[in-house]
Design a protein around this motif. Structure first.
Motif, PDB file in Angstrom:
ATOM      1  N   GLU A  98       0.787  -1.225   0.000  1.00  0.00           N
ATOM      2  CA  GLU A  98       0.000   0.000   0.000  1.00  0.00           C
ATOM      3  C   GLU A  98       0.822   1.280   0.000  1.00  0.00           C
ATOM      4  N   TYR A  99       2.066   1.225   0.435  1.00  0.00           N
ATOM      5  CA  TYR A  99       2.892   2.424   0.542  1.00  0.00           C
ATOM      6  C   TYR A  99       4.114   2.276  -0.346  1.00  0.00           C
ATOM      7  N   GLU A 100       4.412   3.331  -1.085  1.00  0.00           N
ATOM      8  CA  GLU A 100       5.621   3.304  -1.902  1.00  0.00           C
ATOM      9  C   GLU A 100       6.143   4.712  -2.115  1.00  0.00           C
ATOM     10  N   SER A 101       7.441   4.789  -2.291  1.00  0.00           N
ATOM     11  CA  SER A 101       8.111   6.037  -2.631  1.00  0.00           C
ATOM     12  C   SER A 101       9.122   5.741  -3.722  1.00  0.00           C
ATOM     13  N   VAL A 102       9.294   6.674  -4.633  1.00  0.00           N
ATOM     14  CA  VAL A 102      10.296   6.545  -5.676  1.00  0.00           C
ATOM     15  C   VAL A 102      11.673   6.555  -5.014  1.00  0.00           C
ATOM     16  N   ALA A 103      12.556   5.668  -5.485  1.00  0.00           N
ATOM     17  CA  ALA A 103      13.901   5.589  -4.933  1.00  0.00           C
ATOM     18  C   ALA A 103      14.894   5.337  -6.069  1.00  0.00           C
ATOM     19  N   TYR A 104      16.109   5.795  -5.884  1.00  0.00           N
ATOM     20  CA  TYR A 104      17.176   5.586  -6.861  1.00  0.00           C
ATOM     21  C   TYR A 104      18.301   4.837  -6.176  1.00  0.00           C
ATOM     22  N   ARG A 105      18.802   3.777  -6.854  1.00  0.00           N
ATOM     23  CA  ARG A 105      19.814   2.903  -6.276  1.00  0.00           C
ATOM     24  C   ARG A 105      21.098   2.973  -7.081  1.00  0.00           C
ATOM     25  N   CYS A 106      22.221   3.090  -6.368  1.00  0.00           N
ATOM     26  CA  CYS A 106      23.537   3.020  -6.995  1.00  0.00           C
ATOM     27  C   CYS A 106      24.131   1.659  -6.662  1.00  0.00           C
ATOM     28  N   GLY A 107      24.288   0.822  -7.672  1.00  0.00           N
ATOM     29  CA  GLY A 107      24.848  -0.512  -7.473  1.00  0.00           C
ATOM     30  C   GLY A 107      26.310  -0.487  -7.098  1.00  0.00           C
ATOM     31  N   ASP A 108      27.041   0.549  -7.500  1.00  0.00           N
ATOM     32  CA  ASP A 108      28.466   0.641  -7.165  1.00  0.00           C
ATOM     33  C   ASP A 108      28.686   1.076  -5.723  1.00  0.00           C
ATOM     34  N   CYS A 109      27.974   2.114  -5.297  1.00  0.00           N
ATOM     35  CA  CYS A 109      28.158   2.669  -3.943  1.00  0.00           C
ATOM     36  C   CYS A 109      27.294   1.976  -2.893  1.00  0.00           C
ATOM     37  N   LYS A 110      26.313   1.197  -3.354  1.00  0.00           N
ATOM     38  CA  LYS A 110      25.364   0.526  -2.449  1.00  0.00           C
ATOM     39  C   LYS A 110      24.582   1.553  -1.631  1.00  0.00           C
ATOM     40  N   LYS A 111      24.154   2.631  -2.309  1.00  0.00           N
ATOM     41  CA  LYS A 111      23.362   3.695  -1.680  1.00  0.00           C
ATOM     42  C   LYS A 111      21.997   3.764  -2.342  1.00  0.00           C
ATOM     43  N   ILE A 112      20.995   4.158  -1.555  1.00  0.00           N
ATOM     44  CA  ILE A 112      19.650   4.384  -2.073  1.00  0.00           C
ATOM     45  C   ILE A 112      19.228   5.793  -1.667  1.00  0.00           C
ATOM     46  N   ILE A 113      18.741   6.562  -2.626  1.00  0.00           N
ATOM     47  CA  ILE A 113      18.234   7.909  -2.396  1.00  0.00           C
ATOM     48  C   ILE A 113      16.710   7.835  -2.523  1.00  0.00           C
ATOM     49  N   ILE A 114      16.001   8.287  -1.484  1.00  0.00           N
ATOM     50  CA  ILE A 114      14.540   8.223  -1.475  1.00  0.00           C
ATOM     51  C   ILE A 114      13.972   9.631  -1.430  1.00  0.00           C
ATOM     52  N   ASP A 115      13.060   9.913  -2.339  1.00  0.00           N
ATOM     53  CA  ASP A 115      12.317  11.162  -2.306  1.00  0.00           C
ATOM     54  C   ASP A 115      10.968  10.839  -1.670  1.00  0.00           C
TER      55      ASP A 115
END
Length: 66
Positions: free
Chosen positions: A43-60
């Motif tokens: 029921e809940y979702e947010s757009v996120a961007y993942r960097c496979g090299d740095c293993k980081k996720i940015i969530i708006d």
């Protein structure tokens, strides 16, 4: 979106949850329902961007898509 750590292109995806998304200053114990079924809608979702090299996720967390 470019990764702010390595400047490579990030992969767009979604962070999803059945019971909501939350952020806390401290770790908390979370109750998990034993009645989880994989085919239930999330029921809940947010757009996120993942960097496979740095293993980081940015969530708006203000950007949600239907």
């Amino acid at each position: 979106m470019k990764c702010p750590y390595c400047n490579k292109e990030m992969e767009k995806g979604y962070i999803q949850s059945k019971h909501g998304l939350g952020w806390n200053r401290k770790k908390r114990v979370l109750a998990v329902s034993s009645g989880w079924f994989a085919d239930q809608p999330l029921e809940y979702e947010s757009v996120a961007y993942r960097c496979g090299d740095c293993k980081k996720i940015i969530i708006d967390y203000n950007q949600q898509e239907e």
